[in-house]
Design a protein around this motif. Structure first.
Motif, PDB file in Angstrom:
ATOM      1  N   UNK A  22       0.816  -1.219   0.000  1.00  0.00           N
ATOM      2  CA  UNK A  22       0.000   0.000   0.000  1.00  0.00           C
ATOM      3  C   UNK A  22       0.845   1.262   0.000  1.00  0.00           C
ATOM      4  N   UNK A  23       2.109   1.157   0.431  1.00  0.00           N
ATOM      5  CA  UNK A  23       2.975   2.340   0.511  1.00  0.00           C
ATOM      6  C   UNK A  23       3.834   2.520  -0.737  1.00  0.00           C
ATOM      7  N   UNK A  45      -4.906  -2.240   0.574  1.00  0.00           N
ATOM      8  CA  UNK A  45      -4.966  -0.823   0.191  1.00  0.00           C
ATOM      9  C   UNK A  45      -6.165  -0.083   0.797  1.00  0.00           C
ATOM     10  N   UNK A  46      -6.865  -0.690   1.746  1.00  0.00           N
ATOM     11  CA  UNK A  46      -7.998   0.008   2.369  1.00  0.00           C
ATOM     12  C   UNK A  46      -8.212  -0.445   3.798  1.00  0.00           C
ATOM     13  N   UNK A  47      -7.938   0.455   4.748  1.00  0.00           N
ATOM     14  CA  UNK A  47      -8.195   0.127   6.144  1.00  0.00           C
ATOM     15  C   UNK A  47      -9.702   0.118   6.423  1.00  0.00           C
ATOM     16  N   UNK A 101      -2.235   3.113   3.341  1.00  0.00           N
ATOM     17  CA  UNK A 101      -1.068   3.579   4.075  1.00  0.00           C
ATOM     18  C   UNK A 101       0.115   2.641   3.941  1.00  0.00           C
ATOM     19  N   UNK A 102       0.413   1.907   5.002  1.00  0.00           N
ATOM     20  CA  UNK A 102       1.658   1.150   5.080  1.00  0.00           C
ATOM     21  C   UNK A 102       2.709   2.004   5.749  1.00  0.00           C
ATOM     22  N   UNK A 119      -2.899   9.342  -0.135  1.00  0.00           N
ATOM     23  CA  UNK A 119      -2.827   9.101  -1.574  1.00  0.00           C
ATOM     24  C   UNK A 119      -4.207   8.856  -2.166  1.00  0.00           C
ATOM     25  N   UNK A 120      -5.151   8.308  -1.377  1.00  0.00           N
ATOM     26  CA  UNK A 120      -6.513   8.108  -1.873  1.00  0.00           C
ATOM     27  C   UNK A 120      -7.474   9.166  -1.360  1.00  0.00           C
ATOM     28  N   UNK A 121      -6.936  10.176  -0.644  1.00  0.00           N
ATOM     29  CA  UNK A 121      -7.755  11.282  -0.162  1.00  0.00           C
ATOM     30  C   UNK A 121      -8.511  11.011   1.121  1.00  0.00           C
TER      31      UNK A 121
END
Length: 309
Positions: free
Chosen positions: A55-56, A94-96, A141-142, A169-171
């Motif tokens: 994700x980072x 890629x999504x918490x 994140x990451x 990065x995804x807002x």
């Protein structure tokens, strides 16, 4: 000849695995997806495909690598290839938000969280949370990206209006209740092939960036590989760790179709466990492993070899 194909974007995080594959004399090939193409008219090669997309990636200049990895995984799944950590696992990486909703649905407790886009909505999210102190973090994140601790909404407002504010990065920024550990530690449980392998205690007294990889940059403020950061080992393996949460995690990973992962949780003063991160691009801390005589990348290489066989 069938091979093990490693899908990734960071050579430094992958070389420990390839060293083990070479040690076991297993054939492999790396697919670095910073740039590339997918020929949808062709069939993929035969073998085992291991997704290590992070994700980072954008912090290393590889902004669109996860999107490219998603396309590659869809293509592989179309052709029924053997995949370790497929497209569903990538969606968790890629999504918490996806992590927390799935964990909660599975009956696993997570910290109270409100998600927001836009600075005004981030402030509103903190008000709705109604808890202080609280932390911010990035949805995608990451490496602990965007994690900041705030004692008040006023402090958050000052941060949002300062040059220090880091746009996700995804807002999407998450506002989350801060769980205080009496010992200032979190626990990270590692799973390979969906089965528990070991757990480590991680000292968080110096901060939140808890990347266990040896390749973390030494100028990262809270990098665990920095000898000057802490006097005691920041990562320390727990001998014979047993807790009912492990069986819950194994069941969750099976349902989520995640084969390899590191799951992080924290205990509050009453002993209540809160699970707050699933890392499907898991790394291992070599010093902690050396002290305990357990090696994640070796176990992972053996697992990939079995899948290939």
């Amino acid at each position: 000849m069938p091979s093990i194909y490693i899908i990734h974007e960071n050579q430094e995080w992958t070389r420990h695995l390839t060293n083990r594959l070479e040690e076991l004399k297993l054939p492999y090939e790396e697919w670095h997806l910073h740039e590339g193409l997918i020929d949808l008219t062709a069939e993929p090669p035969v073998g085992v495909f291991y997704n290590r997309m992070s994700a980072s990636s954008h912090t290393r200049g590889h902004r669109y690598a996860p999107e490219m990895a998603g396309g590659v995984l869809d293509w592989l799944e179309q052709h029924n290839r053997t995949i370790v950590n497929g497209s569903k696992a990538l969606s968790f990486e890629i999504s918490k938000i996806r992590q927390y909703t799935a964990l909660t649905k599975a009956g696993i407790k997570t910290p109270a969280t409100v998600a927001a886009t836009g600075r005004e909505n981030i402030i509103e999210a903190a008000k709705r949370l109604g808890k202080t102190p609280f932390i911010t973090k990035h949805n995608r994140a990451g490496k602990g990206l965007g994690v900041q601790l705030f004692q008040s909404i006023e402090a958050l407002e000052s941060y949002l209006n300062s040059p220090a504010f880091m746009e996700p990065i995804d807002g999407i920024t998450l506002i989350q209740e801060y769980i205080q550990s009496p010992e200032s530690t979190i626990t990270r449980a590692e799973f390979i092939g969906g089965q528990f392998f070991y757990a480590v205690n991680v000292d968080t007294s110096t901060g939140f960036e808890l990347c266990p990889a040896d390749a973390c940059q030494i100028n990262d403020l809270y990098c665990p590989t920095s000898e000057e950061a802490v006097e005691k080992p920041q990562f320390d393996m727990i001998e014979d760790f047993h807790h009912p949460i492990i069986s819950q995690y194994e069941a969750f990973l099976k349902e989520a179709q995640i084969d390899v992962a590191g799951i992080e949780f924290i205990r509050d003063a009453s002993g209540t466990i809160y699970t707050y991160d699933i890392n499907t691009n898991t790394n291992y801390h070599s010093e902690a492993e050396s002290r305990a005589g357990k090696y994640g990348m070796l176990e992972l290489a053996k697992y990939l070899g079995k899948q290939l066989g």
